[in-house]
Scaffold this active site. Structure first.
Site, short mmCIF file in Angstrom:
data_model
loop_
_atom_site.label_atom_id
_atom_site.label_comp_id
_atom_site.label_asym_id
_atom_site.label_seq_id
_atom_site.Cartn_x
_atom_site.Cartn_y
_atom_site.Cartn_z
N GLU A 43 5.69 5.36 6.38
CA GLU A 43 6.90 6.04 5.92
C GLU A 43 6.54 7.45 5.48
O GLU A 43 5.47 7.68 4.91
CB GLU A 43 7.52 5.30 4.72
CG GLU A 43 7.84 3.84 4.96
CD GLU A 43 6.71 2.93 4.48
OE1 GLU A 43 5.79 3.41 3.78
OE2 GLU A 43 6.74 1.74 4.84
N ASP A 84 0.86 -1.19 0.00
CA ASP A 84 0.00 0.00 0.00
C ASP A 84 0.90 1.23 0.00
O ASP A 84 1.43 1.62 1.04
CB ASP A 84 -0.91 -0.02 1.23
CG ASP A 84 -1.80 1.22 1.33
OD1 ASP A 84 -1.77 2.05 0.40
OD2 ASP A 84 -2.51 1.36 2.35
N HIS A 85 1.06 1.83 -1.19
CA HIS A 85 1.94 2.98 -1.32
C HIS A 85 1.24 4.09 -2.10
O HIS A 85 0.48 3.82 -3.03
CB HIS A 85 3.22 2.60 -2.07
CG HIS A 85 4.34 2.19 -1.17
ND1 HIS A 85 5.57 2.81 -1.19
CD2 HIS A 85 4.41 1.25 -0.21
CE1 HIS A 85 6.36 2.25 -0.29
NE2 HIS A 85 5.67 1.29 0.32
N THR A 98 3.43 1.84 11.16
CA THR A 98 3.55 3.27 11.47
C THR A 98 3.88 4.10 10.26
O THR A 98 3.90 5.33 10.34
CB THR A 98 4.60 3.50 12.56
OG1 THR A 98 5.86 2.98 12.11
CG2 THR A 98 4.21 2.82 13.87
#
Length: 318
Positions: free
Chosen positions: A106, A37-38, A104
């Site tokens: 990036e 998931d980006h 958490t």
């Protein structure tokens, strides 16, 4: 017994390519799918970033395999209430075969709305509260929440699965492993680190699954496979917290300039040596992982799936 899944990399492949890979993975004998998931790829060379929730909808209509996000950050770019709705719908579409891997995050993905990028301890606190909010919403009851980081006002999910999706918490290092043990239904870590797994178990993770994965580049020409990996995924070799704090693909490209071809060749299974691939995956099995996901770098997908179906997976299961 360890199960072996295929890792779908949204950073490198288009939506159509990912759907095709999912079909090939099922045909090759992989029993699970994971998907990243980006918002951004790590580098411009990877060149893709489809929306994961659209992809999961497509996958639900393409294959019968369970799907896990590795991983979603439910704290900044998407509010945990919206993430909960997306996860609940995904689980319904997949008839319960969905797990929500969370972390958490990036700065690469989460800074895009202009939010401040907090230190790890604050991000971990945000994640813990986000998991609390999502679990409440997965019940299908009306939820109001006033917390340190999030507000939810008379919210109810009307489309929920029969059982809430498992929430798997990602991390590396003792603090993240302890958080996963305390609040997660499982632990996601991308290296076969027995110490991290022990920390997870000691902090409440006993009996819960451990999930991880690795990237490989199968190909008949090992040098070409190393070149492909060095060009496309040098960021895998960046040390420490760089992957969490660099904000743009351009910054990752600058940092990746320090990664040598030899580092890649020594760290990533590249080429056609079956035993090299088997040993790399088996390291996770030996460390106690319950699910291991393998992702193929580059365009040699048919060769990869054929080799894993005929040689690598049988050796791992033998």
């Amino acid at each position: 017994m360890t199960s072996f899944g295929y890792f779908l990399s949204c950073e490198e492949f288009t939506p159509a390519q990912l759907v095709r890979q999912a079909r090939l993975a099922q045909g090759a004998g992989f029993t699970r799918l994971a998907i990243s998931d980006h918002f951004h790829p790590w580098t411009n060379a990877q060149g893709s970033s489809p929306f994961v929730w659209s992809m999961i909808g497509a996958l639900s209509q393409t294959v019968d395999l369970p799907v896990t996000t590795l991983v979603t950050c439910p704290t900044m770019r998407l509010h945990p209430a919206v993430t909960a709705q997306a996860a609940a719908t995904s689980s319904v579409l997949l008839s319960g075969r969905f797990a929500l891997g969370v972390g958490t995050g990036e700065a690469l993905n989460e800074h895009v709305l202009g939010d401040r990028w907090p230190a790890f301890d604050e991000r971990a606190d945000m994640l813990e509260e986000a998991v609390e909010v999502m679990r409440k919403l997965f019940t299908g009851r009306e939820v109001s929440h006033r917390g340190r980081h999030y507000t939810v006002d008379n919210a109810r999910l009307y489309t929920v699965p029969e059982a809430p999706p498992g929430i798997l918490v990602s991390g590396f290092g003792p603090k993240a492993a302890a958080l996963a043990g305390r609040i997660g239904d499982g632990f996601v870590t991308m290296t076969p680190d027995e110490d991290a797994i022990a920390s997870f178990r000691d902090e409440g993770g006993t009996g819960k699954p451990v999930i991880g994965g690795l990237k490989v580049c199968w190909g008949q020409d090992r040098d070409a496979a190393v070149d492909t990996t060095h060009r496309t995924w040098p960021t895998e070799q960046l040390p420490g917290e760089l992957n969490q704090i660099l904000p743009t693909p351009a910054h990752f490209e600058q940092a990746a300039g320090l990664v040598t071809r030899k580092q890649v060749a020594d760290s990533v299974p590249c080429g056609p040596d079956v035993e090299e691939h088997v040993e790399a995956v088996r390291a996770y099995v030996d460390a106690g992982f319950d699910e291991v996901y393998v992702g193929q770098i580059g365009q040699g997908q048919e060769e990869f799936f054929h080799a894993y179906r005929e040689k690598v997976l049988p050796a791992l299961r033998g």
